[in-house]
Write a protein that holds these residues in place. Structure first.
Motif, PDB file in Angstrom:
ATOM      1  N   THR A   1      75.517  24.237  17.763  1.00 17.10           N
ATOM      2  CA  THR A   1      75.562  25.472  18.540  1.00 17.10           C
ATOM      3  C   THR A   1      76.889  26.173  18.290  1.00 17.10           C
ATOM      4  O   THR A   1      77.948  25.661  18.641  1.00 17.10           O
ATOM      5  CB  THR A   1      75.392  25.191  20.042  1.00 17.10           C
ATOM      6  N   THR A   2      76.818  27.328  17.662  1.00 15.38           N
ATOM      7  CA  THR A   2      78.029  28.070  17.302  1.00 15.38           C
ATOM      8  C   THR A   2      78.145  29.397  18.043  1.00 15.38           C
ATOM      9  O   THR A   2      79.203  30.019  18.026  1.00 15.38           O
ATOM     10  CB  THR A   2      78.059  28.338  15.791  1.00 15.38           C
ATOM     11  N   VAL A   3      77.079  29.841  18.670  1.00 17.73           N
ATOM     12  CA  VAL A   3      77.084  31.113  19.396  1.00 17.73           C
ATOM     13  C   VAL A   3      77.665  30.887  20.793  1.00 17.73           C
ATOM     14  O   VAL A   3      77.205  30.008  21.523  1.00 17.73           O
ATOM     15  CB  VAL A   3      75.661  31.695  19.492  1.00 17.73           C
ATOM     16  N   SER A   4      78.662  31.647  21.161  1.00 14.40           N
ATOM     17  CA  SER A   4      79.258  31.502  22.491  1.00 14.40           C
ATOM     18  C   SER A   4      78.281  31.968  23.556  1.00 14.40           C
ATOM     19  O   SER A   4      77.311  32.685  23.280  1.00 14.40           O
ATOM     20  CB  SER A   4      80.541  32.326  22.586  1.00 14.40           C
ATOM     21  N   GLY A   5      78.568  31.584  24.793  1.00 17.45           N
ATOM     22  CA  GLY A   5      77.717  32.002  25.886  1.00 17.45           C
ATOM     23  C   GLY A   5      77.646  33.512  26.011  1.00 17.45           C
ATOM     24  O   GLY A   5      76.570  34.086  26.199  1.00 17.45           O
ATOM     25  N   ARG A   6      78.776  34.175  25.909  1.00 19.35           N
ATOM     26  CA  ARG A   6      78.791  35.630  26.054  1.00 19.35           C
ATOM     27  C   ARG A   6      78.062  36.319  24.903  1.00 19.35           C
ATOM     28  O   ARG A   6      77.362  37.319  25.116  1.00 19.35           O
ATOM     29  CB  ARG A   6      80.225  36.153  26.161  1.00 19.35           C
ATOM     30  N   ARG A   7      78.208  35.805  23.710  1.00 14.91           N
ATOM     31  CA  ARG A   7      77.500  36.410  22.580  1.00 14.91           C
ATOM     32  C   ARG A   7      75.992  36.190  22.727  1.00 14.91           C
ATOM     33  O   ARG A   7      75.195  37.091  22.424  1.00 14.91           O
ATOM     34  CB  ARG A   7      78.006  35.806  21.269  1.00 14.91           C
ATOM     35  N   ALA A   8      75.589  35.020  23.192  1.00 13.85           N
ATOM     36  CA  ALA A   8      74.164  34.758  23.387  1.00 13.85           C
ATOM     37  C   ALA A   8      73.583  35.693  24.443  1.00 13.85           C
ATOM     38  O   ALA A   8      72.485  36.234  24.273  1.00 13.85           O
ATOM     39  CB  ALA A   8      73.944  33.301  23.777  1.00 13.85           C
ATOM     40  N   VAL A   9      74.317  35.885  25.545  1.00 14.87           N
ATOM     41  CA  VAL A   9      73.867  36.818  26.574  1.00 14.87           C
ATOM     42  C   VAL A   9      73.764  38.221  26.002  1.00 14.87           C
ATOM     43  O   VAL A   9      72.783  38.947  26.237  1.00 14.87           O
ATOM     44  CB  VAL A   9      74.824  36.798  27.786  1.00 14.87           C
ATOM     45  N   GLU A  10      74.760  38.624  25.215  1.00 15.33           N
ATOM     46  CA  GLU A  10      74.767  39.962  24.618  1.00 15.33           C
ATOM     47  C   GLU A  10      73.528  40.186  23.748  1.00 15.33           C
ATOM     48  O   GLU A  10      72.853  41.217  23.864  1.00 15.33           O
ATOM     49  CB  GLU A  10      76.034  40.145  23.782  1.00 15.33           C
ATOM     50  N   LEU A  11      73.226  39.220  22.886  1.00 11.84           N
ATOM     51  CA  LEU A  11      72.094  39.386  21.980  1.00 11.84           C
ATOM     52  C   LEU A  11      70.762  39.328  22.725  1.00 11.84           C
ATOM     53  O   LEU A  11      69.833  40.088  22.415  1.00 11.84           O
ATOM     54  CB  LEU A  11      72.146  38.319  20.887  1.00 11.84           C
ATOM     55  N   THR A  12      70.653  38.434  23.694  1.00 17.29           N
ATOM     56  CA  THR A  12      69.419  38.359  24.478  1.00 17.29           C
ATOM     57  C   THR A  12      69.174  39.676  25.196  1.00 17.29           C
ATOM     58  O   THR A  12      68.067  40.234  25.152  1.00 17.29           O
ATOM     59  CB  THR A  12      69.501  37.207  25.495  1.00 17.29           C
ATOM     60  N   ARG A  13      70.193  40.191  25.867  1.00 14.57           N
ATOM     61  CA  ARG A  13      70.058  41.473  26.553  1.00 14.57           C
ATOM     62  C   ARG A  13      69.681  42.592  25.596  1.00 14.57           C
ATOM     63  O   ARG A  13      68.827  43.436  25.892  1.00 14.57           O
ATOM     64  CB  ARG A  13      71.381  41.834  27.220  1.00 14.57           C
ATOM     65  N   GLN A  14      70.337  42.595  24.442  1.00 12.76           N
ATOM     66  CA  GLN A  14      70.149  43.688  23.503  1.00 12.76           C
ATOM     67  C   GLN A  14      68.708  43.762  23.012  1.00 12.76           C
ATOM     68  O   GLN A  14      68.078  44.832  23.027  1.00 12.76           O
ATOM     69  CB  GLN A  14      71.109  43.511  22.317  1.00 12.76           C
ATOM     70  N   TYR A  15      68.157  42.613  22.594  1.00 10.65           N
ATOM     71  CA  TYR A  15      66.818  42.633  22.012  1.00 10.65           C
ATOM     72  C   TYR A  15      65.724  42.712  23.070  1.00 10.65           C
ATOM     73  O   TYR A  15      64.711  43.393  22.867  1.00 10.65           O
ATOM     74  CB  TYR A  15      66.628  41.427  21.098  1.00 10.65           C
ATOM     75  N   VAL A  16      65.914  42.062  24.202  1.00 10.82           N
ATOM     76  CA  VAL A  16      64.911  42.174  25.266  1.00 10.82           C
ATOM     77  C   VAL A  16      64.905  43.589  25.827  1.00 10.82           C
ATOM     78  O   VAL A  16      63.838  44.183  26.057  1.00 10.82           O
ATOM     79  CB  VAL A  16      65.159  41.132  26.376  1.00 10.82           C
TER      80      VAL A  16
END
Length: 405
Positions: free
Chosen positions: A360-375
């Protein structure tokens, strides 16, 4: 898990195991709870764990990206026509639902992350007798506000369903962001399916179903029950003349979508099939015990977004369901993520300085950012008819996101 002689490091490591709670479902049902992979297990190493006492730590959810402030209100809904499927002796099915909505800035008061009893049960579920302060969870900084004055207008409704064993608050960051982008959001706790749900009478009901789902049919029954929960929530929010929510006038009943994580994402399939009001669905890393049928989902748009599996493998239920989807569709893989990356919980990892699952290399904040962005882009496209070039293919701005064809 490695045990350190330092009490603070031990506590931080214990918190990491706790916050991997949604991932631990794979231990009991590796083929069903989530896309099965060794990465979907709790971290086994705490090298690099922060030596900061948990009581001194503070978790802040990322600020929502939309233009609106976000209001929040908690509803208690009772389905008098349906006994509880897991505890029939409890009487009618009861659900707690948190509503998020576009609001006027500067109104209302800060909303708590979750109740103290539910937070305590979350902490104790995997670590009985632990001494992690409840405040580590309850004091997490949110951006929504209770009793905030709603904006005028009509907005699409998105129903969110969390992963199995996970409280609804695990999707708070996504719910707040959608609210800021001009959506009404109903975030549902599926009673007896998560670590603890607090009701207005003060009771916090436990996870009766934890550890009981041992085969595909049991998981399929769970998904069908969740679809029933979601349809009931939509009924309550859209019924006339007396909807269950005082701001129900904000909801555009012709624009309704559903998204969820893990079991909540998988439940979008039966929900789309059984409720014509739900126009689009998004599955965040949820294996589908209820497969998309060969006849499709009535041409409804569908987004699948999951974590990468080792060895180039793919989840079997996704490879089976993908060609059967008969409307607009996208299958995205977030490289460097794990099963919990689509929730708030990695934010707690980051605050504690604790390593996540191997790979797991994606930080929590980056994961939240990408999830929000695509959803968010998915629902903007499907419920607001706003063109989204983001779905045309890979972008240099988001190298972690891989498209399947």
């Amino acid at each position: 898990m490695t045990r350190h002689t330092s009490r603070l490091r031990t506590t931080a490591a214990a918190a990491a195991l706790l916050l991997a709670l949604p991932l631990s479902v794979a231990v009991a049902a590796p083929a069903l709870a989530a896309p099965a992979t060794p990465a979907a297990t709790p971290p086994t190493s705490t090298a690099g764990a922060s030596a900061t006492a948990p009581s001194a730590l503070h978790v802040e959810l990322p600020r929502p990206t939309g233009p609106d402030a976000v209001g929040q209100e908690v509803l208690h809904l009772v389905d008098q026509d349906r006994p509880d499927p897991w505890v029939p002796s409890a009487g009618p099915r009861q659900l707690m639902v948190t509503m998020y909505y576009p609001a006027h800035a500067g109104t209302g008061s800060p909303a708590p992350y979750m109740t103290a009893p539910a937070a305590r049960m979350l902490l104790d579920h995997e670590l009985p007798g632990n001494t992690i302060p409840t405040e580590l969870v309850t004091d997490a900084r949110t951006w929504s506000r209770t009793n905030a004055r709603p904006q005028g207008g009509h907005y699409p409704l998105v129903v969110l369903s969390p992963g199995f064993t996970m409280p609804r608050t695990s999707l708070t960051s996504l719910a707040e962001d959608l609210g800021s982008r001009g959506y009404v959001v109903a975030l549902v706790d599926h009673t007896y399916e998560n670590t603890g749900t607090t009701f207005p009478d003060g009771q916090t009901l436990p996870c009766v179903m934890c550890g009981r789902l041992r085969d595909k049919e049991a998981w399929k029954t769970l998904e069908e029950s969740r679809a029933n929960d979601v349809s009931f929530v939509i009924d309550q929010l859209t019924q006339r003349p007396q909807p269950a929510w005082r701001y129900a006038r904000m909801i555009d009943r012709d624009r309704i979508g559903m998204a969820g994580h893990s079991a909540g994402g998988a439940a979008t399939v039966p929900a789309l099939l059984t409720d014509d009001r739900i126009r689009a669905g998004a599955d965040l890393d949820g294996t589908m015990p209820y497969l998309v049928p060969e006849s499709g989902v009535g041409g409804k748009p569908y987004l699948m977004m999951g974590h990468s599996l080792p060895g180039g493998n793919e989840d079997g239920s996704w490879t089976t369901s993908w060609p059967r989807l008969d409307g607009w569709k996208r299958w995205l893989t977030l490289d460097g993520s794990d099963h919990g990356s689509f929730t708030d919980f990695p934010l707690f990892y980051d605050a504690l300085g604790v390593s996540q699952s191997p790979g797991t290399t994606v930080s929590g904040r980056r994961a939240v950012e990408l999830t929000r962005q695509y959803v968010g882009a998915f629902f903007d496209l499907q419920l607001k008819d706003i063109d989204q070039p983001l779905f045309d293919g890979p972008t240099a701005a988001n190298p972690e996101v891989r498209f399947h064809s």
